[in-house]
Write an enzyme that holds these catalytic residues in place. Structure first.
Site, PDB file in Angstrom:
ATOM      1  N   ASP A  61       0.751  -1.082   0.109  1.00 50.45           N
ATOM      2  CA  ASP A  61      -0.010   0.045  -0.122  1.00 50.45           C
ATOM      3  C   ASP A  61       0.773   1.162  -0.108  1.00 50.45           C
ATOM      4  O   ASP A  61       2.035   1.138   0.650  1.00 50.45           O
ATOM      5  CB  ASP A  61      -0.873   0.085   1.195  1.00 50.45           C
ATOM      6  CG  ASP A  61      -2.152   0.736   1.119  1.00 50.45           C
ATOM      7  OD1 ASP A  61      -1.978   1.957   0.929  1.00 50.45           O
ATOM      8  OD2 ASP A  61      -3.258   0.225   1.221  1.00 50.45           O
ATOM      9  N   ASN A  62       0.441   2.105  -0.602  1.00 55.61           N
ATOM     10  CA  ASN A  62       1.334   3.704  -0.596  1.00 55.61           C
ATOM     11  C   ASN A  62       0.415   4.596   0.344  1.00 55.61           C
ATOM     12  O   ASN A  62       0.842   5.585   0.514  1.00 55.61           O
ATOM     13  CB  ASN A  62       1.313   4.180  -1.944  1.00 55.61           C
ATOM     14  CG  ASN A  62      -0.089   4.791  -2.535  1.00 55.61           C
ATOM     15  OD1 ASN A  62      -0.912   4.521  -2.081  1.00 55.61           O
ATOM     16  ND2 ASN A  62       0.065   5.400  -3.749  1.00 55.61           N
ATOM     17  N   LEU A  63      -0.216   3.974   1.055  1.00 52.37           N
ATOM     18  CA  LEU A  63      -0.901   5.011   2.121  1.00 52.37           C
ATOM     19  C   LEU A  63      -1.749   6.103   1.709  1.00 52.37           C
ATOM     20  O   LEU A  63      -1.962   7.113   2.227  1.00 52.37           O
ATOM     21  CB  LEU A  63      -0.209   5.206   3.256  1.00 52.37           C
ATOM     22  CG  LEU A  63       0.694   4.194   4.090  1.00 52.37           C
ATOM     23  CD1 LEU A  63       1.557   4.616   4.918  1.00 52.37           C
ATOM     24  CD2 LEU A  63      -0.417   3.026   4.431  1.00 52.37           C
ATOM     25  N   ASP A 104       4.109   2.197  -4.083  1.00 48.46           N
ATOM     26  CA  ASP A 104       3.312   2.819  -4.918  1.00 48.46           C
ATOM     27  C   ASP A 104       2.945   2.147  -6.169  1.00 48.46           C
ATOM     28  O   ASP A 104       4.140   2.208  -6.996  1.00 48.46           O
ATOM     29  CB  ASP A 104       3.522   4.350  -5.059  1.00 48.46           C
ATOM     30  CG  ASP A 104       2.655   5.276  -6.003  1.00 48.46           C
ATOM     31  OD1 ASP A 104       1.851   4.715  -6.913  1.00 48.46           O
ATOM     32  OD2 ASP A 104       2.373   6.227  -5.615  1.00 48.46           O
ATOM     33  N   ASN A 149      -3.603   6.885 -11.679  1.00 48.36           N
ATOM     34  CA  ASN A 149      -3.508   5.946 -10.523  1.00 48.36           C
ATOM     35  C   ASN A 149      -3.903   4.405 -10.951  1.00 48.36           C
ATOM     36  O   ASN A 149      -3.228   3.543 -10.912  1.00 48.36           O
ATOM     37  CB  ASN A 149      -4.012   6.619  -9.405  1.00 48.36           C
ATOM     38  CG  ASN A 149      -3.459   5.660  -8.091  1.00 48.36           C
ATOM     39  OD1 ASN A 149      -2.523   5.498  -7.660  1.00 48.36           O
ATOM     40  ND2 ASN A 149      -4.661   4.931  -7.522  1.00 48.36           N
ATOM     41  N   THR A 175     -16.489  -3.030  -9.984  1.00 52.60           N
ATOM     42  CA  THR A 175     -17.508  -2.131  -9.541  1.00 52.60           C
ATOM     43  C   THR A 175     -18.742  -2.636 -10.476  1.00 52.60           C
ATOM     44  O   THR A 175     -18.711  -2.795 -11.592  1.00 52.60           O
ATOM     45  CB  THR A 175     -17.411  -0.848  -9.413  1.00 52.60           C
ATOM     46  OG1 THR A 175     -18.564  -0.035  -9.270  1.00 52.60           O
ATOM     47  CG2 THR A 175     -17.020  -0.232 -10.974  1.00 52.60           C
ATOM     48  N   SER A 217     -18.895   7.925 -13.843  1.00 52.80           N
ATOM     49  CA  SER A 217     -17.980   8.824 -13.398  1.00 52.80           C
ATOM     50  C   SER A 217     -16.744   8.493 -14.006  1.00 52.80           C
ATOM     51  O   SER A 217     -16.270   7.322 -14.670  1.00 52.80           O
ATOM     52  CB  SER A 217     -18.054   8.723 -11.837  1.00 52.80           C
ATOM     53  OG  SER A 217     -17.269   7.522 -11.369  1.00 52.80           O
ATOM     54  N   TYR A 219     -13.955   7.637 -12.060  1.00 55.42           N
ATOM     55  CA  TYR A 219     -13.714   6.489 -11.340  1.00 55.42           C
ATOM     56  C   TYR A 219     -14.344   5.487 -11.880  1.00 55.42           C
ATOM     57  O   TYR A 219     -13.522   4.210 -12.104  1.00 55.42           O
ATOM     58  CB  TYR A 219     -14.359   6.623  -9.820  1.00 55.42           C
ATOM     59  CG  TYR A 219     -14.362   5.355  -9.295  1.00 55.42           C
ATOM     60  CD1 TYR A 219     -13.185   4.458  -8.865  1.00 55.42           C
ATOM     61  CD2 TYR A 219     -15.873   4.900  -9.080  1.00 55.42           C
ATOM     62  CE1 TYR A 219     -13.446   3.407  -8.429  1.00 55.42           C
ATOM     63  CE2 TYR A 219     -15.949   3.766  -8.591  1.00 55.42           C
ATOM     64  CZ  TYR A 219     -14.990   2.962  -8.198  1.00 55.42           C
ATOM     65  OH  TYR A 219     -14.960   1.572  -7.801  1.00 55.42           O
ATOM     66  N   ASN A 278     -24.047   4.196   4.701  1.00 57.37           N
ATOM     67  CA  ASN A 278     -23.292   4.596   5.723  1.00 57.37           C
ATOM     68  C   ASN A 278     -23.442   6.251   6.167  1.00 57.37           C
ATOM     69  O   ASN A 278     -23.527   6.593   7.130  1.00 57.37           O
ATOM     70  CB  ASN A 278     -21.773   4.411   5.500  1.00 57.37           C
ATOM     71  CG  ASN A 278     -21.770   2.562   5.890  1.00 57.37           C
ATOM     72  OD1 ASN A 278     -22.395   1.995   6.204  1.00 57.37           O
ATOM     73  ND2 ASN A 278     -20.295   2.348   5.738  1.00 57.37           N
ATOM     74  N   ARG A 279     -23.475   6.938   4.966  1.00 54.70           N
ATOM     75  CA  ARG A 279     -23.608   8.322   5.329  1.00 54.70           C
ATOM     76  C   ARG A 279     -25.202   8.586   6.044  1.00 54.70           C
ATOM     77  O   ARG A 279     -25.198   9.345   6.891  1.00 54.70           O
ATOM     78  CB  ARG A 279     -23.873   9.052   3.808  1.00 54.70           C
ATOM     79  CG  ARG A 279     -22.482   9.607   3.506  1.00 54.70           C
ATOM     80  CD  ARG A 279     -22.338   9.987   2.196  1.00 54.70           C
ATOM     81  NE  ARG A 279     -22.932  11.412   1.767  1.00 54.70           N
ATOM     82  CZ  ARG A 279     -22.740  12.536   2.040  1.00 54.70           C
ATOM     83  NH1 ARG A 279     -21.670  12.766   3.045  1.00 54.70           N
ATOM     84  NH2 ARG A 279     -23.181  13.746   1.586  1.00 54.70           N
ATOM     85  N   THR A 291     -29.240  13.222   3.487  1.00 55.29           N
ATOM     86  CA  THR A 291     -28.930  13.814   2.095  1.00 55.29           C
ATOM     87  C   THR A 291     -29.420  13.156   0.965  1.00 55.29           C
ATOM     88  O   THR A 291     -28.536  12.426   0.340  1.00 55.29           O
ATOM     89  CB  THR A 291     -27.411  14.383   2.151  1.00 55.29           C
ATOM     90  OG1 THR A 291     -26.468  13.343   2.403  1.00 55.29           O
ATOM     91  CG2 THR A 291     -27.146  15.318   3.207  1.00 55.29           C
TER      92      THR A 291
HETATM   93  N1  USQ Z   1     -26.361   9.388  -2.854  1.00 54.15           N
HETATM   94  C1  USQ Z   1     -27.372  10.296  -2.111  1.00 54.15           C
HETATM   95  N2  USQ Z   1     -26.939  11.034  -1.136  1.00 54.15           N
HETATM   96  C2  USQ Z   1     -25.731  10.687  -0.537  1.00 54.15           C
HETATM   97  C3  USQ Z   1     -24.526  10.070  -1.159  1.00 54.15           C
HETATM   98  C4  USQ Z   1     -24.790   9.569  -2.461  1.00 54.15           C
HETATM   99  O1  USQ Z   1     -28.535  10.302  -2.499  1.00 54.15           O
HETATM  100  O2  USQ Z   1     -25.628  11.528   0.399  1.00 54.15           O
HETATM  101  C5  USQ Z   1     -26.861   8.830  -3.941  1.00 54.15           C
HETATM  102  C6  USQ Z   1     -25.828   8.946  -5.310  1.00 54.15           C
HETATM  103  O3  USQ Z   1     -26.288  10.143  -5.890  1.00 54.15           O
HETATM  104  C7  USQ Z   1     -25.977   7.676  -6.021  1.00 54.15           C
HETATM  105  C8  USQ Z   1     -26.206   6.680  -4.985  1.00 54.15           C
HETATM  106  O4  USQ Z   1     -26.700   7.321  -3.592  1.00 54.15           O
HETATM  107  O5  USQ Z   1     -27.223   7.640  -6.882  1.00 54.15           O
HETATM  108  C9  USQ Z   1     -24.796   5.743  -4.536  1.00 54.15           C
HETATM  109  O6  USQ Z   1     -23.842   6.811  -4.091  1.00 54.15           O
HETATM  110  P1  USQ Z   1     -22.484   6.426  -3.398  1.00 54.15           P
HETATM  111  O7  USQ Z   1     -21.651   7.483  -2.934  1.00 54.15           O
HETATM  112  O8  USQ Z   1     -23.074   5.363  -2.446  1.00 54.15           O
HETATM  113  O9  USQ Z   1     -22.055   5.207  -4.398  1.00 54.15           O
HETATM  114  P2  USQ Z   1     -21.027   5.359  -5.917  1.00 54.15           P
HETATM  115  O10 USQ Z   1     -20.602   6.835  -6.007  1.00 54.15           O
HETATM  116  O11 USQ Z   1     -21.767   4.696  -6.766  1.00 54.15           O
HETATM  117  O12 USQ Z   1     -19.657   4.522  -5.435  1.00 54.15           O
HETATM  118  C10 USQ Z   1     -19.674   3.817  -4.343  1.00 54.15           C
HETATM  119  C11 USQ Z   1     -18.070   3.321  -4.038  1.00 54.15           C
HETATM  120  C12 USQ Z   1     -17.282   2.782  -5.241  1.00 54.15           C
HETATM  121  C13 USQ Z   1     -18.189   1.523  -5.796  1.00 54.15           C
HETATM  122  C14 USQ Z   1     -19.542   1.931  -5.943  1.00 54.15           C
HETATM  123  C15 USQ Z   1     -20.205   0.591  -6.304  1.00 54.15           C
HETATM  124  O13 USQ Z   1     -17.469   4.555  -3.642  1.00 54.15           O
HETATM  125  O14 USQ Z   1     -16.013   2.368  -4.871  1.00 54.15           O
HETATM  126  O15 USQ Z   1     -17.683   1.151  -6.951  1.00 54.15           O
HETATM  127  O16 USQ Z   1     -20.353   2.381  -4.800  1.00 54.15           O
HETATM  128  S1  USQ Z   1     -21.665   1.316  -7.494  1.00 54.15           S
HETATM  129  O17 USQ Z   1     -22.547   1.861  -6.889  1.00 54.15           O
HETATM  130  O18 USQ Z   1     -22.506  -0.160  -7.519  1.00 54.15           O
HETATM  131  O19 USQ Z   1     -21.287   1.411  -8.697  1.00 54.15           O
END
Ligand code: USQ
Length: 436
Positions: A61-63, A104, A149, A175, A217, A219, A278-279, A291
Site C-alpha cells: 500500500d502507498n497509504l 506505490d 493511478n 464495481t 464517473s 472513477y 453509511n452516510r 442527504t
Molecule cells: N447518494 C445520495 N446521497 C448521498 C450520497 C449518495 O443520494 O449523500 C446517491 C448518489 O447520488 C448515487 C447513490 O446514492 O445515486 C450511490 O452513491 P454512493 O456514493 O453510495 O456510491 P458510488 O458513488 O456509486 O460509489 C460507491 C463506492 C465505489 C463503488 C460503487 C459501487 O465509492 O467504490 O464502486 O459504490 S456501485 O455504486 O454499485 O457502482
C-alpha cells in the site's frame, strides 16, 4: 461450469491441493496472498479475515487514502491507527503476522516487480485504486490522478506478473458501476452478455461479450478500462483473473476488526468518500438531515462488509484455469432505492430527510435487476439489510460523533460545470432546497 485448474510448474506452495471450481472445494489450505491496497476500507478487513483463515498475508500500500484524508481535511469517523500499529496489535491478539510493504504500484513499477519476484505470492488481491466517484470528479487534477493511478496500477501489476512468469491468481475489486444502472427489462448478467451477430452471409454468429460498459464517473470509467486490460492479459498471456463487480458496501466492522479497538475499520462519512447508506446512518446518528440526491429514485446494488470479505475468500478458493477468460462475479446481495433507504433510516431513528439538488449527472430514477447466482452457488449466505445491523452502525456513529466535522458532510463535487452552481453546500442551513 467446471474448470480445469492446473498447477503452474515450479510455483506451487507445498500445501497446494487439487481444486474443483464446481464444488467450490478449497484449492489451497494456505496461500501467500499479496493484498494491494490492504490499508483501505475493504482491504483491511479482508487482510484480517484471510490472516484469520491461516493465509500468509502481505499488504502492499502507498497509504494514499490517508494522504487524501489530509488533502480533504477529513478523517475516518473511527479512530484509525497507523498500519504498522494495526498489524502489531493483530499479532499481539492472534499471534499471526501481517507484513506491510510501502509501495506505490502506479509509480514504482520496478519496486513492485522486485517485490513480486522475491515473494512470488500464490494470489494477489487488487484493491489499490482511487475508489470514490465524487473525488474523481472534483477537478481536472482529480480526474488525471484517478485515471493515472488506477489504470497504471492495474497495468503495472499485469505487466509484472507476465514478465516474472508468475502464475498468481489475480482477484480484482471492480464495481457494479461498469454496467451503468439502467435496465432494459433484463437482469444484468455476471460480466458477459450473449449476443447474436448477423453475418453478411445471413447467418447469426453467437458470442459472449463483456456487458456494454456504461460508466457514470471518471472513477467508474477506470474500472471499465481495467476490464479491457484483464481481457487482453487473460487471452494473450493466460493470466488467471477474477473481477468482482461489487455494489455499495455498507456496515463497518467484521468479527476480526471487532477483536480490538485498534483493529477498527475506517468509516467514511464525508461528501466524497462516504457512501450512501453509511452516510445516512451517521447523519441520523448526529441529527444531520439525511442527504438524498434529487428524488432519491436511484436504485443501487448493496453488500455488507462482512459478505464482501467472504466473497473475496470464495473467489480466491475458486480460481479460473490458466488460459480461460476472466471470471466475473457480481458481488452484491440486494438492491435498494435511495429514497427507500432514507425513509427506512428516518423511521428507525426519527431523522429528517432532505431532498437536495443532485450534484451528479445520473438518471433521476432507475430500476436495477442483477444476477448474483455465482456466489450463492459457491455457498454465500447473504447478510440482508435489517434493523439490527443498521442500528449497529448508528451505535458506532454515536460513539464517535465527537469526531465528525459537520462542514464536511455536504456532497460538493459537481459532475459538470452546469451542475456546480446548483449544489446545496449547506443542507443544515435555512436555505435548504427541495426538489421532491
Ligand atoms: N447518494 C445520495 N446521497 C448521498 C450520497 C449518495 O443520494 O449523500 C446517491 C448518489 O447520488 C448515487 C447513490 O446514492 O445515486 C450511490 O452513491 P454512493 O456514493 O453510495 O456510491 P458510488 O458513488 O456509486 O460509489 C460507491 C463506492 C465505489 C463503488 C460503487 C459501487 O465509492 O467504490 O464502486 O459504490 S456501485 O455504486 O454499485 O457502482
Amino acid at each position: 461450469m467446471s474448470l480445469d485448474v492446473r498447477l503452474p510448474a515450479g510455483e506451487c506452495h507445498n500445501s497446494y491441493l487439487s481444486s474443483s471450481h464446481k464444488s467450490g472445494a478449497i484449492g489451497r489450505k494456505t496461500m501467500k496472498i499479496a493484498i494491494l491496497g490492504g490499508d483501505g476500507f475493504v482491504g483491511w478487513p479482508t487482510a484480517l479475515h484471510l490472516s484469520d483463515a491461516g493465509h500468509d498475508i502481505h499488504i502492499l500500500d502507498n497509504l494514499s487514502r490517508r494522504w487524501i484524508d489530509t488533502e480533504l481535511g477529513v478523517q475516518s469517523l473511527t479512530p484509525m491507527d497507523s498500519i504498522q500499529e494495526r498489524t502489531r496489535i493483530w499479532h499481539a491478539e492472534t499471534g499471526r503476522r501481517i507484513h506491510f510493504h510501502l509501495i506505490d504500484l502506479a509509480r514504482d513499477y520496478e519496486l513492485l516487480k522486485k517485490w513480486l519476484g522475491e515473494h512470488r505470492p500464490d494470489a494477489v488481491v487488487h484493491f489499490a485504486e482511487q475508489r470514490a466517484a465524487p473525488y474523481s470528479m472534483k477537478s481536472d487534477r482529480h480526474k488525471n490522478y484517478t485515471v493515472n493511478n488506477n489504470v497504471n496500477a492495474t497495468h503495472n501489476l499485469l505487466n509484472a506478473l507476465v514478465e516474472l512468469d508468475l502464475d498468481a491468481h489475480l482477484v480484482h475489486l471492480g464495481t457494479m458501476g461498469v454496467y451503468g444502472y439502467s435496465t432494459v427489462g433484463a437482469a444484468i448478467p455476471e460480466g458477459y452478455l450473449p449476443v447474436g451477430i448477423d453475418t453478411m452471409s445471413g447467418e447469426t454468429v453467437k458470442q459472449e461479450i463483456l456487458y456494454p460498459a456504461n460508466p457514470g464517473s471518471i472513477y467508474h470509467m477506470t474500472k471499465c478500462l481495467d476490464q479491457l486490460l484483464f481481457q487482453f492479459y487473460a487471452r494473450n498471456d493466460g493470466v488467471r483473473i477474477t473481477d468482482l463487480h461489487q455494489g455499495i458496501v455498507w456496515g463497518t466492522n467484521t468479527p476480526q476488526t471487532s477483536r480490538h479497538p485498534q483493529l477498527v475499520n475506517r468509516f467514511d462519512y464525508d461528501g466524497d468518500y462516504g457512501t450512501v447508506l453509511n452516510r445516512f446512518l451517521i447523519q441520523a446518528a448526529i441529527g444531520y438531515p439525511i442527504t438524498v440526491h434529487g428524488t432519491g429514485g436511484q436504485t443501487r446494488a448493496f453488500i455488507h462488509i462482512r459478505d464482501s470479505v467472504r466473497c473475496i475468500e470464495l473467489a480466491l478458493k475458486n480460481p479460473p484455469a490458466r488460459g480461460s477468460r476472466v471470471e466475473i462475479f457480481n458481488q452484491m446481495t440486494e438492491t435498494h432505492r435511495v429514497r427507500d433507504l432514507a425513509e427506512l433510516v428516518a423511521r428507525l431513528t426519527g431523522a429528517q430527510v432532505a431532498y437536495l439538488p443532485n450534484p451528479r449527472k445520473e438518471a433521476p430514477e432507475n430500476k436495477l435487476v442483477v444476477e448474483n447466482t455465482k456466489f450463492l452457488a459457491l455457498g454465500l449466505d447473504p447478510i440482508r439489510l435489517e434493523d439490527g445491523l443498521l442500528t449497529e452502525v448508528v451505535d458506532v456513529a454515536r460513539k464517535f460523533a465527537y469526531r465528525v466535522d459537520r462542514s464536511r458532510i455536504a456532497a460538493t463535487s459537481a459532475w459538470t460545470r452546469d451542475i456546480a452552481p446548483t449544489i446545496d453546500r449547506d443542507p443544515e442551513g435555512k436555505r435548504l432546497k427541495s426538489v421532491g
